[in-house]
Design a protein around this motif. Structure first.
Motif, mmCIF file in Angstrom:
data_model
loop_
_atom_site.group_PDB
_atom_site.id
_atom_site.type_symbol
_atom_site.label_atom_id
_atom_site.label_comp_id
_atom_site.label_asym_id
_atom_site.label_seq_id
_atom_site.Cartn_x
_atom_site.Cartn_y
_atom_site.Cartn_z
ATOM 1 N N MET A 67 24.048 27.410 10.459
ATOM 2 C CA MET A 67 24.058 25.911 10.537
ATOM 3 C C MET A 67 25.271 25.335 9.958
ATOM 4 S SD MET A 67 23.210 22.964 11.795
ATOM 5 C CE MET A 67 21.684 23.708 12.789
ATOM 6 N N GLU A 68 26.239 24.640 10.436
ATOM 7 C CA GLU A 68 27.613 24.373 9.872
ATOM 8 C C GLU A 68 27.228 23.899 8.348
ATOM 9 O OE1 GLU A 68 28.778 21.077 9.043
ATOM 10 O OE2 GLU A 68 26.952 20.283 9.331
ATOM 11 N N CYS A 69 28.140 23.924 7.263
ATOM 12 C CA CYS A 69 27.891 23.437 6.046
ATOM 13 C C CYS A 69 29.476 23.084 5.642
ATOM 14 C CB CYS A 69 27.173 24.369 5.332
ATOM 15 S SG CYS A 69 27.807 26.173 5.387
ATOM 16 N N GLY A 70 30.509 23.168 6.302
ATOM 17 C CA GLY A 70 31.582 22.565 5.880
ATOM 18 C C GLY A 70 32.315 23.766 4.848
ATOM 19 N N ALA A 71 31.927 25.101 5.418
ATOM 20 C CA ALA A 71 32.547 26.247 4.458
ATOM 21 C C ALA A 71 33.517 26.997 5.327
ATOM 22 C CB ALA A 71 31.365 27.300 4.102
ATOM 23 N N PHE A 72 34.404 27.493 4.651
ATOM 24 C CA PHE A 72 35.463 28.578 5.315
ATOM 25 C C PHE A 72 36.265 27.859 6.196
ATOM 26 C CE2 PHE A 72 31.882 31.224 3.652
ATOM 27 C CZ PHE A 72 32.361 31.691 2.633
ATOM 28 N N TYR A 73 36.432 26.701 6.200
ATOM 29 C CA TYR A 73 37.510 26.069 7.076
ATOM 30 C C TYR A 73 39.007 26.529 6.772
ATOM 31 C CZ TYR A 73 34.530 22.040 8.230
ATOM 32 O OH TYR A 73 33.262 21.178 8.729
ATOM 33 N N ASP A 74 39.568 26.415 8.061
ATOM 34 C CA ASP A 74 40.762 27.104 8.076
ATOM 35 C C ASP A 74 41.874 26.034 7.475
ATOM 36 O OD1 ASP A 74 43.173 28.258 8.632
ATOM 37 O OD2 ASP A 74 42.710 28.910 10.556
ATOM 38 N N ALA A 75 42.278 26.280 6.353
ATOM 39 C CA ALA A 75 43.359 25.284 5.905
ATOM 40 C C ALA A 75 44.832 25.235 6.531
ATOM 41 C CB ALA A 75 43.570 25.492 4.235
ATOM 42 N N GLY A 76 45.083 26.193 7.485
ATOM 43 C CA GLY A 76 46.299 26.551 8.170
ATOM 44 C C GLY A 76 46.385 25.678 9.223
ATOM 45 N N ARG A 77 45.175 25.146 9.666
ATOM 46 C CA ARG A 77 45.116 24.444 11.017
ATOM 47 C C ARG A 77 45.185 22.865 10.695
ATOM 48 N NH1 ARG A 77 41.088 28.579 12.811
ATOM 49 N NH2 ARG A 77 41.708 29.150 14.856
ATOM 50 N N SER A 78 45.492 22.154 11.854
ATOM 51 C CA SER A 78 45.518 20.646 11.715
ATOM 52 C C SER A 78 44.143 20.078 11.318
ATOM 53 C CB SER A 78 46.113 19.997 12.971
ATOM 54 O OG SER A 78 45.208 20.217 13.908
ATOM 55 N N GLU A 79 44.088 19.334 10.671
ATOM 56 C CA GLU A 79 42.661 18.685 10.163
ATOM 57 C C GLU A 79 41.338 18.698 11.177
ATOM 58 O OE1 GLU A 79 40.123 17.441 7.068
ATOM 59 O OE2 GLU A 79 42.189 17.622 6.852
ATOM 60 N N PRO A 80 41.571 18.173 12.424
ATOM 61 C CA PRO A 80 40.573 18.207 13.375
ATOM 62 C C PRO A 80 40.015 19.492 13.879
ATOM 63 C CG PRO A 80 42.011 16.655 13.979
ATOM 64 C CD PRO A 80 42.844 17.419 12.824
ATOM 65 N N PHE A 81 40.953 20.470 13.472
ATOM 66 C CA PHE A 81 40.806 22.037 14.047
ATOM 67 C C PHE A 81 40.116 22.980 12.975
ATOM 68 C CE2 PHE A 81 43.043 20.139 17.365
ATOM 69 C CZ PHE A 81 42.727 20.759 18.652
ATOM 70 N N ARG A 82 40.149 22.326 11.833
ATOM 71 C CA ARG A 82 39.874 23.396 10.461
ATOM 72 C C ARG A 82 38.391 23.782 10.745
ATOM 73 N NH1 ARG A 82 42.970 20.198 5.527
ATOM 74 N NH2 ARG A 82 45.068 20.848 6.230
ATOM 75 N N PRO A 83 37.620 23.184 11.019
ATOM 76 C CA PRO A 83 36.206 23.666 11.448
ATOM 77 C C PRO A 83 36.025 25.057 12.223
ATOM 78 C CG PRO A 83 36.037 21.261 11.631
ATOM 79 C CD PRO A 83 37.435 21.671 11.518
ATOM 80 N N VAL A 84 37.171 25.102 13.101
ATOM 81 C CA VAL A 84 37.010 26.460 13.888
ATOM 82 C C VAL A 84 37.077 27.526 12.709
ATOM 83 C CG1 VAL A 84 38.463 27.661 15.570
ATOM 84 C CG2 VAL A 84 38.312 25.237 15.676
ATOM 85 N N GLY A 85 37.687 27.402 11.800
ATOM 86 C CA GLY A 85 37.592 28.590 10.931
ATOM 87 C C GLY A 85 36.310 28.996 10.167
ATOM 88 N N GLU A 86 35.347 28.047 10.253
ATOM 89 C CA GLU A 86 34.035 28.263 9.843
ATOM 90 C C GLU A 86 33.199 29.256 10.978
ATOM 91 O OE1 GLU A 86 30.516 25.818 7.640
ATOM 92 O OE2 GLU A 86 31.323 25.069 9.732
ATOM 93 N N VAL A 87 33.329 28.876 12.177
ATOM 94 C CA VAL A 87 32.758 29.666 13.437
ATOM 95 C C VAL A 87 33.528 30.947 13.130
ATOM 96 C CG1 VAL A 87 32.479 29.718 15.742
ATOM 97 C CG2 VAL A 87 32.141 27.529 14.466
ATOM 98 N N GLU A 88 34.757 30.923 13.013
ATOM 99 C CA GLU A 88 35.466 32.480 13.150
ATOM 100 C C GLU A 88 34.757 33.246 11.833
ATOM 101 O OE1 GLU A 88 39.762 31.507 14.939
ATOM 102 O OE2 GLU A 88 39.364 31.100 12.806
#
Length: 361
Positions: A67-88
């Motif tokens: 379950m998502e928790c705002g962890a491991f977001y991708d700082a290299g992406r634009s703001e809306p797409f940073r949550p993709v890093g968590e799923v990766e």
């Protein structure tokens, strides 16, 4: 607290846990910390090894849902797409478990990520990126938790009041149905009407209510659980009338709920915890039925109240009077249906459930 494992062969799919590394963030929060932060400080680093140790501690956990928790977001992406890093990141953890090196246990077999639905139709672009990031991605959670008393949630959480009713949010919410995705709703007990309205407005959209609707026993709500119970129960029954909604039975050990008030890992045994949670769990099962209810660990957050083995022992005590079919739904079947894990569950049951996870050393 150490206990003998009850019904150790009962198949479990844990439909709600997190993975994170919060160690760099904790110093930013002032002392004294909100009880929620105190609860997670002892589990500020919770990734594969910790998850494996907990799920392999005696109960027959076949698979889990992240379950998502705002962890491991991708700082290299634009703001809306940073949550993709968590799923990766989580997909990598799932791949580690799927290697077979840890037995037939399948961590993060389904992944619930995050997308900002207040972007309206543009949220669909993020949902597409999340789907492309992992075939295990099944849906999102966009928290709506809010309360007029800022002490209830503390610094980490403050969704806008009435988020689920906003036009832009609902425009983004509609994008989920176009992609066959689920939605997890985390709100607080006074906000359950927001989820009811959302479920009625989108009757074909699968919605999962997290944490029994989060009854409150903290801050200005301290000591008010008994007087607010009837209102909570009325809301739960109204929500259960929406056939597109299922409920997660758990989260009651969170500091927000105050069941128990002391923590972390207050040392209560599973019998004591079951007594605390019984009115809420039984009401939810009665309202939704076992086929639309699922026990959840909410780990490591619920470490506030119990260790992983004791937590599931408490759930098994609460389900002691259920039939075998009902138990199968409550502990695995409902989660499998909601999160697309039916084939995995069927395979394990067809194999006689003999290929159990490798126990943590």
């Amino acid at each position: 607290m150490t206990e003998a494992i009850l019904d150790p062969d009962l198949p479990i799919i844990d439909p709600h846990h997190h993975l994170w590394d919060l160690r760099p963030l904790l110093p930013a929060f002032p002392e004294p910390r909100h009880p929620f932060l105190e609860a997670i400080a002892g589990a500020a680093y919770y990734t594969f090894d910790q998850l494996h140790a907990d799920t392999a501690s005696g109960h027959n956990v076949l698979a889990t849902v992240f379950m998502e928790c705002g962890a491991f977001y991708d700082a290299g992406r634009s703001e809306p797409f940073r949550p993709v890093g968590e799923v990766e990141f989580v997909n990598g953890v799932a791949a580690q478990g799927a290697s077979g090196a840890y037995g037939a246990w399948r961590p993060c077999a389904a992944i619930v990520g995050h997308a900002d639905l207040t972007r309206g139709a543009a949220a669909g672009e993020v949902l597409d990126a999340l789907q492309a990031a992992s075939s295990r991605f099944v849906g999102i959670r966009h928290s709506g938790a809010w309360d007029a008393d800022p002490e209830v949630l503390g610094p980490p959480f403050h969704a806008p009041e009435g988020l689920f009713g906003e036009a832009r949010f609902r425009e983004g919410f509609a994008e989920l149905g176009r992609r066959g995705l689920t939605f997890d709703a985390w709100v607080l007990e006074p906000q359950l009407g927001d989820v009811i309205a959302l479920a009625r407005a989108f009757p074909d959209q699968p919605i999962v209510l997290d944490h029994c609707g989060t009854p409150l026993g903290i801050a200005s709500y301290r000591g008010k659980l008994p007087e607010r119970f009837a209102h909570w129960r009325e809301s739960i029954r109204a929500l259960a009338a929406c056939e597109n909604v299922t409920v997660k039975l758990g989260g009651l050990a969170m500091a927000f709920c105050g069941m128990p008030e002391e923590g972390p890992a207050a040392g209560l045994d599973s019998q004591a915890l079951a007594r605390l949670w019984q009115p809420y769990v039984e009401t939810c099962i009665e309202a939704f039925g076992p086929a639309r209810a699922m026990f959840e660990s909410n780990y490591p957050v619920d470490r506030w109240g119990a260790t992983y083995p004791v937590l599931w022992n408490a759930f098994k005590r609460l389900a002691a009077g259920a039939s075998e079919t009902e138990k199968r739904d409550l502990f695995a079947g409902t989660a499998a249906r909601v999160y697309g894990l039916e084939a995995l569950l069927a395979l394990r049951l067809r194999n006689g459930n003999l290929d159990k996870p490798v126990r943590a050393r």
